[in-house]
Design a protein around this motif. Sequence first.
Motif, PDB file in Angstrom:
ATOM      1  N   LYS A  34       1.162  -1.804   0.249  1.00  0.00           N
ATOM      2  CA  LYS A  34       0.145   0.023   0.074  1.00  0.00           C
ATOM      3  C   LYS A  34       1.268   1.121  -0.145  1.00  0.00           C
ATOM      4  O   LYS A  34       0.441   2.107  -0.253  1.00  0.00           O
ATOM      5  N   THR A 108      -4.548  -2.290 -10.211  1.00  0.00           N
ATOM      6  CA  THR A 108      -4.970  -2.144  -9.386  1.00  0.00           C
ATOM      7  C   THR A 108      -4.953  -2.042  -8.205  1.00  0.00           C
ATOM      8  O   THR A 108      -4.391  -3.080  -7.857  1.00  0.00           O
ATOM      9  N   ASN A 109      -5.830  -1.824  -7.032  1.00  0.00           N
ATOM     10  CA  ASN A 109      -5.230  -1.338  -5.820  1.00  0.00           C
ATOM     11  C   ASN A 109      -6.215  -3.318  -5.698  1.00  0.00           C
ATOM     12  O   ASN A 109      -5.575  -4.041  -4.515  1.00  0.00           O
ATOM     13  N   ARG A 110      -7.435  -3.644  -5.933  1.00  0.00           N
ATOM     14  CA  ARG A 110      -8.359  -4.607  -5.490  1.00  0.00           C
ATOM     15  C   ARG A 110      -7.260  -5.805  -6.498  1.00  0.00           C
ATOM     16  O   ARG A 110      -7.452  -6.215  -5.773  1.00  0.00           O
ATOM     17  N   LEU A 111      -6.558  -6.497  -6.959  1.00  0.00           N
ATOM     18  CA  LEU A 111      -5.183  -6.860  -7.416  1.00  0.00           C
ATOM     19  C   LEU A 111      -4.542  -6.947  -6.447  1.00  0.00           C
ATOM     20  O   LEU A 111      -3.878  -7.551  -6.478  1.00  0.00           O
ATOM     21  N   ARG A 112      -3.904  -5.517  -5.556  1.00  0.00           N
ATOM     22  CA  ARG A 112      -2.776  -5.712  -5.223  1.00  0.00           C
ATOM     23  C   ARG A 112      -3.253  -6.520  -4.099  1.00  0.00           C
ATOM     24  O   ARG A 112      -2.602  -7.818  -3.419  1.00  0.00           O
ATOM     25  N   ILE A 113      -4.328  -6.493  -3.616  1.00  0.00           N
ATOM     26  CA  ILE A 113      -4.753  -7.323  -2.189  1.00  0.00           C
ATOM     27  C   ILE A 113      -5.072  -8.592  -2.146  1.00  0.00           C
ATOM     28  O   ILE A 113      -4.400  -9.626  -2.104  1.00  0.00           O
ATOM     29  N   LEU A 114      -5.240  -9.191  -3.774  1.00  0.00           N
ATOM     30  CA  LEU A 114      -5.393  -9.817  -3.858  1.00  0.00           C
ATOM     31  C   LEU A 114      -4.379 -10.870  -4.162  1.00  0.00           C
ATOM     32  O   LEU A 114      -4.394 -11.993  -3.795  1.00  0.00           O
TER      33      LEU A 114
END
Length: 693
Positions: A34, A108-114
């Motif tokens: 992050k 993307t942020n969502r892909l980062r978490i995934l």
Amino acid sequence: MICFASPLFQVLGFEYSSLIALASSIWVMLLASKRVIGLTDISLAVVLRVFSEALAYSGIPLVISFLSLIVIPNCALLDGLVFYIEIVPLTILIGVLLGIAVGITAPTNRLRILLVVSSWLLWLMVSLLPGYFGPQIFTYGWQYGYFPGFVWDEVIELQSAYWWSRFIILAVSIYPLLLKRAVRSIAATIGVVVLPLWVAMLIFELFPHLGISHTTGYVEEELSKAVQVQNAVLHYSPDSLQPDEVTFISYEIGTDLDSIRAFYHLPINSFGTIDIYLYPSVAELYKYIGTRSASISKPWRSELHIAKENLQSLKHELVHVLLAPKGSFPFRISYSTGITEGAAESIEETYDGLRSLNHLSSEILELKLASGVSDVLGFTGFASNASSKSYVLAGAFSSYLISKYGADNYLQVYSSLDYEGIYHKSLKDLEADWLADSKQHPVLMSADDSLRTNYFYARRSIIMQPCLRRIGKLMKEARGFFHDRQYEEADSIYAMVAAEAGRADAIQGRVYSLLRLHKVKEALAILDTAPSATDLKNQTGLHILRGDVLFLNEDYARAAEQWQQAARLKLNAEHFLAAYSRLHCFAMAEKMDVSRLYFTQLYDGASSSTLNRILGKLGQASQQCNTTDSFLAEKKYLMARNDESLGELKNAMHHLELSLQSIQNDTGKDEDAALFYRLMLKRYNTYRACWKQ
């Protein structure tokens, strides 16, 4: 953890540090990824800033652990702090590097978490693979540092393999930082995560001498000799076994395989090759497999690992392997720990060489040391009880199910745990039936029976005992001093353990150390006055040693009393044989200087060959003392035991035969003599069947 975990996990120590590292690792990856969102270049300053922030947060569990000292004392606080420093910061650093690698490549942020979660899981699963696919039970991973496996060893040390694993993973995690610019794509993320993982695993595989990951080939370099017995292959070190020992062990493997197949109605061709790895010592077993105290079977790999001094557990481990086709994924055992271990225990005629599982479980229930068996059938229940009690209860319950409903139905339960579908009764009802059956066959208990039962089964689980890691470390240090013949240093550490933990093995260590220093009176004083030696439970297991020390102090009458008490208690077959042999062989000790020489040499660390020569002289002395036939029987038994330790099993069989002839006439007069005769006859018949075959 601090509020609800067992004493082993709630205080600052190895387990606490490893679990904090594991929990922190995924959070650190999320934090680091992050913090670099939107950056195009990653400098060393960025890495240090993120690492400093994460490291500061990782200090919170450390501070809380220190605060908990107000209500929960930690007897090894310094050791725990060292473990925390050795494990947690390195996990934080590697997590930061891997998190940054994901952060600078995730589009993307969502892909980062995934991608953080999936890559974290990938690293974790891959780190555990050597313990599953290799012979070892331990693993190394950046999230937790070191996992010793699901086998208890009271000594935990982070050895060179730990530091090598950390260094290699740290080195391969740095390379994404060398990218000139951020490349935001899923392909780039997969590359920066999978490539370091693949390189690290390749290094672990190519360099087994680092101790991180062992292969079957690496183990077989040490155990280079092999002999086939039916569908089993025995692997052993060329210089660890005499030829007749190989013959005898091979015979026992064959008879064990036959009896297991017959007991469970297994087809002879239902299984492929079984590899049995026999290590020269527990030290070698620990080096390659990762345990000092237990034998290890890996049913899913069709193999077992065992040290030479632990061969008595061979049949037990073979059951686990042979029942693999009935077991469940992934370990090819029952999902119930109690059923898994009960299957291996129930096949034995006796548990301790003298008594059946049903007899021992009835004594446990009679003294209200347990109320049933259902709480030991699961993994947590099995581990939360004393292991000796869990094994007996699970074995007795399994024996009941097999005798009443048959082995075939039991194997279906082993596979499915569907009690209602197979027995048409719930587990609770089956437990009630077992308890009712036990009450129909009550065991009359003497005071000695109560002492023995409490000695073995009125204990707490290891995970419920505080300070075990500290005590284990001290005991290892004391044994090291003793091995190096620094007996005064060993005695001082044993004394510390005896005072802190009241352990009987620490008292034994003190006595052995003082006897090696020829301080017989001091050793006797410890046995007579030390609180941990005079404790009733510990006394139960110290009678033979106390008798030996009294004998060396020329107090023959009191020595005989102690040996008599040990023979009456009959803790197990080996304990009874040792006590009975001493009681009879040295009853006329004051007339035979050679018997005193035997004990002096025994506690001076004489070799087996030296003791064997002394026993020969003892035989000549016994002729002159006009002793009874039973005396000669005991002397021949001792000679057989010494021949066995030298690998001279044919000579051992000869001495056992002479011993049997000498004592046969006494079996109708003396109950202990009859028991002694039966135990020797059983061993002799095994030798005879082996050589006849």
